[in-house]
Design an enzyme around this catalytic site. Structure first.
Site, PDB file in Angstrom:
ATOM      1  N   GLU A   1      -7.331  -2.652   4.600  1.00 39.73           N
ATOM      2  CA  GLU A   1      -6.927  -3.828   3.803  1.00 39.73           C
ATOM      3  C   GLU A   1      -7.569  -5.109   4.316  1.00 39.73           C
ATOM      4  O   GLU A   1      -8.111  -5.155   5.425  1.00 39.73           O
ATOM      5  CB  GLU A   1      -5.402  -3.966   3.811  1.00 39.73           C
ATOM      6  CG  GLU A   1      -4.829  -4.250   5.184  1.00 39.73           C
ATOM      7  CD  GLU A   1      -3.559  -5.077   5.129  1.00 39.73           C
ATOM      8  OE1 GLU A   1      -3.574  -6.156   4.514  1.00 39.73           O
ATOM      9  OE2 GLU A   1      -2.558  -4.650   5.730  1.00 39.73           O
TER      10      GLU A   1
ATOM     11  N   LYS B   1       6.793  -4.304   9.792  1.00 34.33           N
ATOM     12  CA  LYS B   1       6.796  -5.349  10.808  1.00 34.33           C
ATOM     13  C   LYS B   1       8.207  -5.643  11.276  1.00 34.33           C
ATOM     14  O   LYS B   1       9.147  -5.641  10.484  1.00 34.33           O
ATOM     15  CB  LYS B   1       6.154  -6.616  10.249  1.00 34.33           C
ATOM     16  CG  LYS B   1       4.655  -6.607  10.428  1.00 34.33           C
ATOM     17  CD  LYS B   1       3.971  -7.465   9.416  1.00 34.33           C
ATOM     18  CE  LYS B   1       4.094  -6.824   8.060  1.00 34.33           C
ATOM     19  NZ  LYS B   1       3.622  -7.685   6.986  1.00 34.33           N
TER      20      LYS B   1
HETATM   21  N1  PSU Z   1       0.559  -6.035   8.698  1.00 31.85           N
HETATM   22  C1  PSU Z   1      -0.072  -6.782   9.626  1.00 31.85           C
HETATM   23  N2  PSU Z   1      -0.532  -7.991   9.250  1.00 31.85           N
HETATM   24  C2  PSU Z   1      -0.460  -8.404   7.954  1.00 31.85           C
HETATM   25  C3  PSU Z   1       0.190  -7.578   6.982  1.00 31.85           C
HETATM   26  C4  PSU Z   1       0.670  -6.408   7.424  1.00 31.85           C
HETATM   27  O1  PSU Z   1      -0.204  -6.392  10.770  1.00 31.85           O
HETATM   28  O2  PSU Z   1      -0.949  -9.471   7.656  1.00 31.85           O
HETATM   29  C5  PSU Z   1       0.231  -7.968   5.516  1.00 31.85           C
HETATM   30  C6  PSU Z   1      -0.062  -6.724   4.683  1.00 31.85           C
HETATM   31  O3  PSU Z   1      -1.157  -7.018   3.857  1.00 31.85           O
HETATM   32  C7  PSU Z   1       1.191  -6.493   3.872  1.00 31.85           C
HETATM   33  C8  PSU Z   1       1.658  -7.895   3.692  1.00 31.85           C
HETATM   34  O4  PSU Z   1       0.941  -5.816   2.684  1.00 31.85           O
HETATM   35  O5  PSU Z   1       1.467  -8.459   4.997  1.00 31.85           O
HETATM   36  C9  PSU Z   1       3.094  -7.946   3.211  1.00 31.85           C
HETATM   37  O6  PSU Z   1       3.340  -9.195   2.672  1.00 31.85           O
HETATM   38  P1  PSU Z   1       4.672  -9.439   1.802  1.00 31.85           P
HETATM   39  O7  PSU Z   1       5.794  -9.275   2.778  1.00 31.85           O
HETATM   40  O8  PSU Z   1       4.525 -10.831   1.284  1.00 31.85           O
HETATM   41  O9  PSU Z   1       4.663  -8.422   0.710  1.00 31.85           O
END
Ligand code: PSU
Ligand code: MN
Length: 308
Positions: free
Chosen positions: A26, A160
């Site tokens: 990603e 996370k």
């Molecule tokens: N994991 C990481 N760093 C990130 C993310 C995930 O170590 O930056 C990102 C991923 O792209 C994930 C996003 O899909 O954060 C989730 O964001 P939200 O909670 O707004 O859906």
């Protein structure tokens, strides 16, 4: 699926045509998850780890309205340095493409584009999930919805730690998404190997993981699979330190009324500052570890389908 919006690099397309292993990566983690220059260094190292483990890396991003699968060093450099790249999840894709804009793809958007290109294994750091306090805010990452319908296996070090891991697991269960612990019974929490929650099933080898994937998809049980791969012990963070950092980061977010798609990047950056960069170091290590496991799974997957 071939379409006018999709541009697969010659290297990735050739690998796919020949049935060779490919691993999707990603771009939100590069553009919004880590600062420069650590982001570009990590992105390059992750691609290297994928190659060393016998697969072809396919970093996914939207550039000038085109969905790119597999990018050049110059494109990676641009992605890592630019400040006006949108964070793109499922709902943002049509706007970013039709306006010919630039977008870094989240787990959800990367899964969608990987599936269009024919890639079945995707490696990231951590998936999005149900945020703490979601009963008031309704903040549930679109990543979880995507896992319910898009046929891609996602290798991560868990949701996370800033999230509510218990609620994330409940959500995945309700929506029928298998959560596999790779060589562990515990649900990892990104910076640490445990979260206090158990995984759904434990599987110890990449071969058995692809047997599960093939079975799921052969049966028409659509959707992704979460492969939870804990951070290696030597890079794990101290639970007390990370928990305190998360609490302070959440407090900062509230104080600054950060909401919606900005909250995840804000929290990651805040935690990095509070821990004096330690969380970033762990983040980098766990992504590389995921790349190794994901590549092995991608290799097994191609050999399994070869036998047919
Ligand atoms: N994991 C990481 N760093 C990130 C993310 C995930 O170590 O930056 C990102 C991923 O792209 C994930 C996003 O899909 O954060 C989730 O964001 P939200 O909670 O707004 O859906
Ligand atoms: Mn959200």
């Amino acid at each position: 699926m071939k379409n006018e919006y999709l541009e697969v690099s010659p290297e990735v397309q050739e690998a796919l045509n020949l049935g060779k292993p490919v691993v999707a990566l990603e771009s939100t983690i590069i553009a919004h998850g880590m600062p420069y220059p650590e982001n570009i260094k990590t992105a390059k190292e992750v691609e290297q780890v994928v190659r060393e483990n016998g697969a072809v890396p396919a970093t996914i991003v939207i550039l000038k309205g085109k969905m790119k699968v597999g990018i050049s060093d110059e494109e990676l450099e641009f992605l890592a340095k630019s400040n006006d790249i949108h964070k793109v999840s499922r709902r943002d894709i049509p706007f970013i493409i039709s306006q010919k804009l630039y977008g870094a793809t989240t787990v959800a958007a990367t899964m969608i584009i990987a599936e269009m290109a024919g890639i079945k294994v995707f490696v990231t750091g951590g998936i999005g999930g149900v945020h703490r306090g979601a009963s008031d805010t309704f903040d549930i990452s679109a990543d979880l919805q995507e896992l319910t319908k898009t046929n891609v296996a996602v290798v991560s070090a868990g949701p996370k730690a800033i999230l509510d891991i218990g609620l994330t697991l409940e959500y995945l269960e309700t929506h029928g998404v298998p959560v596999i612990g790779f060589q562990t019974n515990d649900m990892p929490a990104f910076y640490t190997r445990t979260s206090g929650f158990k995984v759904d099933v434990r599987i110890d080898t990449p071969k058995e993981i692809v047997e599960l994937l093939k079975t799921k998809w052969d049966l028409g049980l659509n959707g992704g699979v979460v492969i939870a791969n804990p951070i290696p012990k030597e890079f794990e963070m101290d639970k007390k330190i990370i928990d305190q950092a998360i609490d302070s980061a959440l407090y900062n977010a509230k104080k600054n009324t950060i909401t919606g798609k900005n909250i995840t990047p804000f929290l990651l950056d805040s935690i990095k500052n509070i821990t004096g960069g330690k969380s970033l170091a762990s983040n980098i290590k766990l992504v590389k570890n995921n790349a190794e496991v994901g590549s092995k799974i991608a290799c097994e997957l191609t050999s399994l389908y070869d036998e047919d």
